[in-house]
Motif scaffolding. Structure first.
Motif: not given
Ligand code: SF4
Lengths: 464, 47
Positions: A64-75, B1-10
């Motif tokens: 759930d936590e990971a999916l939440g992070e992915l949703k943030e990226l989509i937003d 974020m804990k699982h993802i590190k975004t490295v750029n601002k495209p």
């Protein structure tokens, strides 16, 4: 995952790192193993399916936590960003901005992989006259629209064999720069045999950027780059390159090599160049058809992939040790790269970029010289096959069936037209083996840039 | 974020309407001129 979503991302593992590239935004994410597994399934909406399929492997709360992070990226539009169509900024017609002048279709070397048949391009050995060279500059300026920045590359064969024309064109360019308030970047690609003191001084005084050709280690170089008499050239050219580069404070050059089936361990060649005191480097795959002893084919791919991993590690190691070097293909600006119009147009051959053969004929690029059906006109009368030129313009990455779904489309821009024509007889059908290498090289570049960013390392060369 | 590190601002998407000035350097895609992939290029107008 729905196919449409799949073509919007690229997921890979390299050297122990997991990377997620969002193709349409250009965002790069370093991710952990769980996200990597999730992204194999996730399409932006199917959370339940992800949880079902990965239930045995990860805790639900973690998922759930990971999916939440992915949703943030989509937003934030950094994941599954919308597809890009040809933008209005991609003008219908290109304006000319660079030329490659084959000032000498003759050469003092006989490199075995030369696509120009020892410089002659299957034609008579000949050199370009100063008149043709100047007419080429006029052709460029006449077709340049409102552009202010131009490039001319002195190429061959070996351009130092015709300094008379190089000098005449350079003087003419400087005159035009003053008259018209425009700026030319001049480059020369040389094999180095004739880089004597007189030429060095002139090249420095006139601020020519240099591309210096060598293949790396002595045995590798000598095997593929003999002189016209069949003798190895390594010792001679390296001595000249060293003097050349020292005389310009180690700047304004690229040392470049070609790897073939004979040196699939090309990391050693890159490092050898660096150990010899050069730190702006490039090594690229040979493009050759029907040359079983040295050409690259799909059979070599696993070995080539492995080698790019090795090069990536070697590159990072020297960076971390504070003795980094530039490697052309790894040097990529992930945040401020080129605009979409540029990413579509690619090299611009045949509409923004032309090669001028020794006698003034225009071709889409230097590799097309001598391929009769691609003769587009001449510098005196301009392009007389505008339909071919337009076809090149429209052969951008979104018009190539193989490229439309390729994750590398906005980095690669559709590959080399000349190679596509050579292998498939169609500039819109890229050379598959080349694509595989290209994608691996891009993965390596993206990983390198991501790691440099993470570790706070600079892209500048530490050693002067 | 804990699982993802975004490295750029495209900036790619934002160039849909603004790019195309064409002042940047040409980029050879082949293997003979320090071929670059377009992705290696800087933008000449956004410095
Ligand atoms: S030329 Fe090949 S690697 Fe490049 S975008 Fe097209 S399919 Fe992808």
């Amino acid at each position: 995952m729905k196919e449409a979503m799949k073509s919007r991302i690229h997921l890979y593992e390299q050297c122990g790192h997991y990377v997620l590239v969002d193709v349409n935004s250009g965002a790069v994410h370093l991710i952990d193993r769980m996200i990597y597994d999730i992204m194999d399934i996730f399409d932006g909406t199917n959370d339940e399916r992800v949880k079902q399929e990965l239930a045995g492997k990860y805790e639900e709360a973690e998922l759930d936590e990971a999916l939440g992070e992915l949703k943030e990226l989509i937003d934030e539009k950094l994941l599954f960003a919308p597809d890009i169509e040809v933008p209005p900024t991609f003008k219908q017609k290109g304006v000319v901005k660079s030329l490659c002048l084959m000032v000498a279709q003759d050469c003092n070397m006989r490199c075995k992989y030369c696509f120009g048949d020892g410089g002659s391009y299957g034609q008579e050995r000949a050199v370009m006259s100063p008149e043709v060279g100047k007419a080429a500059v006029d052709f460029l300026l006449k077709n340049a629209g409102l552009r202010k920045h131009f490039e001319i590359d002195f190429f061959g064969g070996e351009p130092l064999m015709n300094m008379k024309t190089v000098k005449a064109v350079t003087n003419y360019v400087h005159q035009k720069e003053k008259e018209l308030n425009v700026h030319f970047k001049l480059t020369m690609t040389t094999n180095g045999l004739l880089l004597n003191e007189e030429n060095r001084t002139w090249l420095n005084d006139n601020n020519l950027s240099l591309v210096l050709s060598t293949d790396g280690r002595k045995d590798v170089h000598d095997r593929m780059r003999p002189d016209a008499g069949g003798q190895g050239t390594y010792d001679r050219v390296m001595k000249n390159f060293k003097a050349m580069v020292d005389s310009r404070n180690g700047e304004n050059y690229y040392m470049r090599g070609t790897y073939t089936k004979h040196n699939l361990d090309f990391t050693k060649d890159v490092l050898d160049m660096n150990d010899k005191g050069f730190d702006i480097l490039s090594v690229e795959p040979v493009v050759a058809k029907d040359a079983p002893d040295y050409a690259l084919t799909d059979a070599e791919l696993p070995r080539i992939y492995e080698e790019y991993d090795r090069l990536t590690e070697a590159y990072m190691k020297r960076r971390r040790e504070g003795r980094g070097f530039f490697f052309f293909h790894f040097n990529m600006d992930l945040s401020n790269g080129p605009c979409i119009a540029k990413r579509l147009a690619g090299c611009g051959s045949g509409h923004e970029y032309y090669a001028v053969s020794e006698n003034g004929d225009l071709y889409p690029c230097h590799q097309f010289v001598g391929r009769g059906k691609y003769k587009l006109g001449d510098v005196f009368n301009g392009v007389n096959h505008p339909e071919v030129s337009q076809y090149f313009r429209e052969s951008h990455v979104l018009n190539k069936p193989k490229c439309r779904d390729c994750w590398a489309r906005f980095f690669c821009s559709g590959g080399c037209h000349a190679n596509a024509d050579l292998f498939n007889g169609d500039i819109r059908e890229p050379w598959d083996t080349g694509c595989s290498i290209q994608r691996k090289r891009l993965e390596s570049a993206i990983l390198v840039q991501a790691l440099m960013h993470e570790e706070g390392l600079s892209n500048d060369n530490e050693q002067a | 974020m804990k699982h993802i590190k975004t490295v750029n601002k495209p900036s790619m998407q934002s160039t849909l309407m603004t790019g195309g000035c064409g002042e940047c350097q040409a980029s050879c895609q082949s293997a003979c001129k320090t071929s670059c992939t377009v992705g290696n290029q800087p933008c000449a107008s956004r410095k």
